[in-house]
Design an enzyme around this catalytic site. Structure first.
Site, PDB file in Angstrom:
ATOM      1  N   CYS A  26       0.865  -1.175   0.000  1.00  0.00           N
ATOM      2  CA  CYS A  26       0.000   0.000   0.000  1.00  0.00           C
ATOM      3  C   CYS A  26       0.902   1.225   0.000  1.00  0.00           C
ATOM      4  CB  CYS A  26      -0.947  -0.023   1.198  1.00  0.00           C
ATOM      5  SG  CYS A  26      -0.112   0.023   2.789  1.00  0.00           S
ATOM      6  N   HIS A 543      -3.639   9.492   5.011  1.00  0.00           N
ATOM      7  CA  HIS A 543      -4.071   8.101   4.846  1.00  0.00           C
ATOM      8  C   HIS A 543      -5.560   8.036   5.190  1.00  0.00           C
ATOM      9  CE1 HIS A 543      -4.330   3.751   5.315  1.00  0.00           C
ATOM     10  NE2 HIS A 543      -3.136   3.649   4.755  1.00  0.00           N
TER      11      HIS A 543
END
Length: 620
Positions: A26, A543
């Site tokens: 990620c 995030h």
């Protein structure tokens, strides 16, 4: 940075290509799915150059690398042929089932901890206040306070239904309604009467579900598939009323006729087995009961022994359940206190201390079990080992309980009786061994927590700076919402500040804007995370949500590309947070300065709410 060497070291330490089922990445982490995760030594992986930390979560072994993760991933791809498919629900080892089971229970129980702590401390007061003469235990105030303390535990299935519904992606109010069916006063009255009950001709097991955990968790898990089935087959024109109708009918029937009775039958089987063992070797039966009492109580199977412990008296003393609970309850309290003494996490320290006091003084172990020992596992193992040793001692000495009370330090008088003072002396010895041994074992075993990196320097920043200033040393909120410290984020990489200092925002709007003038330096394909660098070199990671990489970009829209220049306040992302929540994901959004080490300090503005483009961080 030598990406190739670090990638090779990481691959070797996770067991080589043959142990890697799949690997993806990620924004900041390499996400491995390993065939045998237990063989990996976290300490060795953390020592690899470039590795910021590791996490074991959701069946993945996550290696936190920071913004350069893509470079490490490219080198990994050259070292072997790996699948890059995300793990399915059925992936992982069979031996991981218990760990996954524990994680589900712990995750669903964690939001209930404040309520259980409050109820547990009320029970402590109900024991202490009459002892010091402040409250009469026959007064109405005492009676009312009693159900104040009982409420969080008795209605635990309803609260669990809500948290489990979020985890299993079930409509929360339907799950809560099914729990209400299991606790409805009319059904409770039927159980108390004891007459046979049938539902559509099917026999209903007369079981009490108050304070139970496992039945409602199983039921909500089944509702995930029931809801999915009816969602597919019911025409849209009638779905609004027929879907909830059918879900409640089928789920309610399964709860009372199939799922709920499983605990009762298992409890009866356990009761028969333990009583048989007791007849052959009493010391072994008590050792097993004391060791596994936390798990037995968790499933509600201890009620199968109710005919034994509820009638405890000098004429019919209990030599099995209440003695076992004495060792188990005190072990839970001691384990929680050891965690409180050992941890560096201030929040965990407070929760564990309160949980320990509740277990030791009132015998209320739920906060300690669900909030501390089960969550961190090693303290639970320490408590079980101590319980087993104490159980063997009790079996050999023949410890008896002459009255029914939830065993605790304050309730030790229930063991006064018999010839001389031998029985109460043995009870005190058991209490001492259980507390000391569990505390020592927990301290030795330790707890797997991420160390918090505390700021070494403190710099005072004037808060009287006008919002909207072009000061390059300020970072502005990319969205409106509630501001929380990183320590409260439900992800160790962020709460442990492995990626850097910052804050998190629980969003109240779907638009995300640039926090300063600068450039987009990274945008992950799933659009759940974006990296930006200000004109003055401040590197920030936004995030969006926790584990939202698993959504594969669904509900996310990007309005910028990597390398694009942005202005403060410019729209960069849009997220349908309502859909993200419905999918069962935490929307807390960390805003982290990833090059924290380049600055003296990162200071969060002391606010709990923010508007978009209001100052949230000062960089010194």
């Amino acid at each position: 940075m030598n990406y190739k060497d670090s990638a090779k070291q990481i691959l070797d330490l996770v067991g080589g290509e043959q142990n890697v089922q799949s690997v993806t990445h990620c924004m900041t982490r390499l996400r491995f799915v390993l065939r045998n995760e237990s063989s990996v030594e976290d300490v060795q992986v953390k020592e690899v150059p470039g590795v910021m930390g590791v996490m074991r979560k959701g069946g993945q072994y996550q290696v936190i690398m920071g913004n350069d993760v893509a470079s490490y991933y490219k080198e990994l791809e050259k070292l072997g042929h790996f699948s890059n498919q995300a793990p399915t629900e059925n992936s992982g080892e069979k031996k991981k089932l218990f760990e996954a089971f524990v994680d589900v229970i712990s995750g669903c129980m964690s939001p209930l901890i404040p309520a259980m702590l409050g109820g547990g401390m009320i029970k402590v007061l109900l024991i202490l206040l009459p002892l010091i003469g402040i409250l009469d235990d026959s007064s109405q105030t005492f009676a009312i306070l009693s159900f104040f303390g009982d409420a969080p535990f008795y209605f635990m299935p309803i609260m669990l239904a809500f948290t489990a519904a979020q985890k299993f992606n079930v409509t929360p109010m339907l799950a809560v309604t099914v729990a209400g069916i299991m606790l409805h006063p009319n059904f409770v009255e039927m159980v108390n009467l004891g007459d046979p009950v049938h539902f559509f001709g099917l026999p209903v097991t007369l079981a009490s579900y108050g304070s139970s955990v496992i039945p409602i968790l199983i039921m909500v898990w089944l509702m995930k598939y029931i809801e999915r089935f009816f969602d597919k087959i019911i025409p849209n024109v009638i779905k609004s009323f027929t879907k909830p109708l059918l879900i409640l009918l089928i789920s309610g029937l399964l709860a009372l006729v199939v799922v709920g009775p499983l605990g009762t039958f298992a409890g009866q089987l356990l009761s028969s087995a333990i009583i048989w063992i007791q007849g052959k070797a009493g010391w072994l039966a008590l050792g097993l009961m004391a060791a596994f009492m936390p798990l037995i109580v968790m499933t509600g199977m201890h009620w199968a022994f109710a005919p034994i412990f509820l009638i405890a008296s000098p004429a019919t003393p209990d030599i099995l359940i209440l003695p076992a609970m004495l060792a188990a309850n005190l072990a839970q309290g001691a384990a929680a206190l050891a965690v409180s003494a050992k941890t560096k996490d201030k929040n965990l320290k407070q929760v564990a201390a309160a949980s320990g006091i509740s277990a030791l003084l009132a015998g209320v172990t739920e906060p300690a079990l669900y909030g501390v020992t089960l969550k961190y596992k090693k303290p639970l193992y320490a408590a079980m080992i101590s319980g087993a040793i104490c159980g063997v001692y009790m079996g050999i000495t023949g410890l008896e309980s002459y009255a029914f009370a939830v065993p605790s330090l304050v309730a030790l008088p229930q063991f006064i009786g018999g010839q001389n003072n031998g029985n109460i002396i043995n009870a005190i010895v058991v209490a001492g061994i259980s507390i000391v041994l569990t505390f020592v074992l927990t301290w030795i075993f330790g707890i797997d927590e991420v160390e918090k990196h505390e700021t070494e320097q403190s710099v005072k920043i004037s808060e009287a700076v006008e919002t909207g200033s072009n000061d390059p040393k300020k970072i502005y909120a990319p969205m409106k919402g509630q501001v929380i410290p990183l320590e409260q984020v439900n992800d160790a990489a962020f709460s442990g500040k492995m990626m850097g200092e910052g804050v998190a925002i629980i969003p109240e709007e779907d638009t995300i804007t640039a926090p300063f003038d600068g450039e987009v330096t990274a945008l992950f394909p799933t659009k759940h995370a974006i990296g930006l660098t200000s004109e003055n070199g401040i590197e920030v990671l936004i995030h969006v949500g926790i584990d939202t990489v698993e959504l594969a970009g669904e509900h996310f829209t990007a309005f910028v590309e990597t390398g694009e220049k942005v202005k403060k306040g410019q729209k960069i992302l849009a997220v349908d947070f309502a859909k993200v929540k419905e999918a069962g994901y935490d929307t807390a959004t960390p805003i982290v300065v990833t090059n924290t080490d380049s600055y003296i300090d990162i200071v969060a503005k002391e606010i709990t709410k923010t508007k978009s483009q209001e100052t949230i961080l000062y960089v010194v």
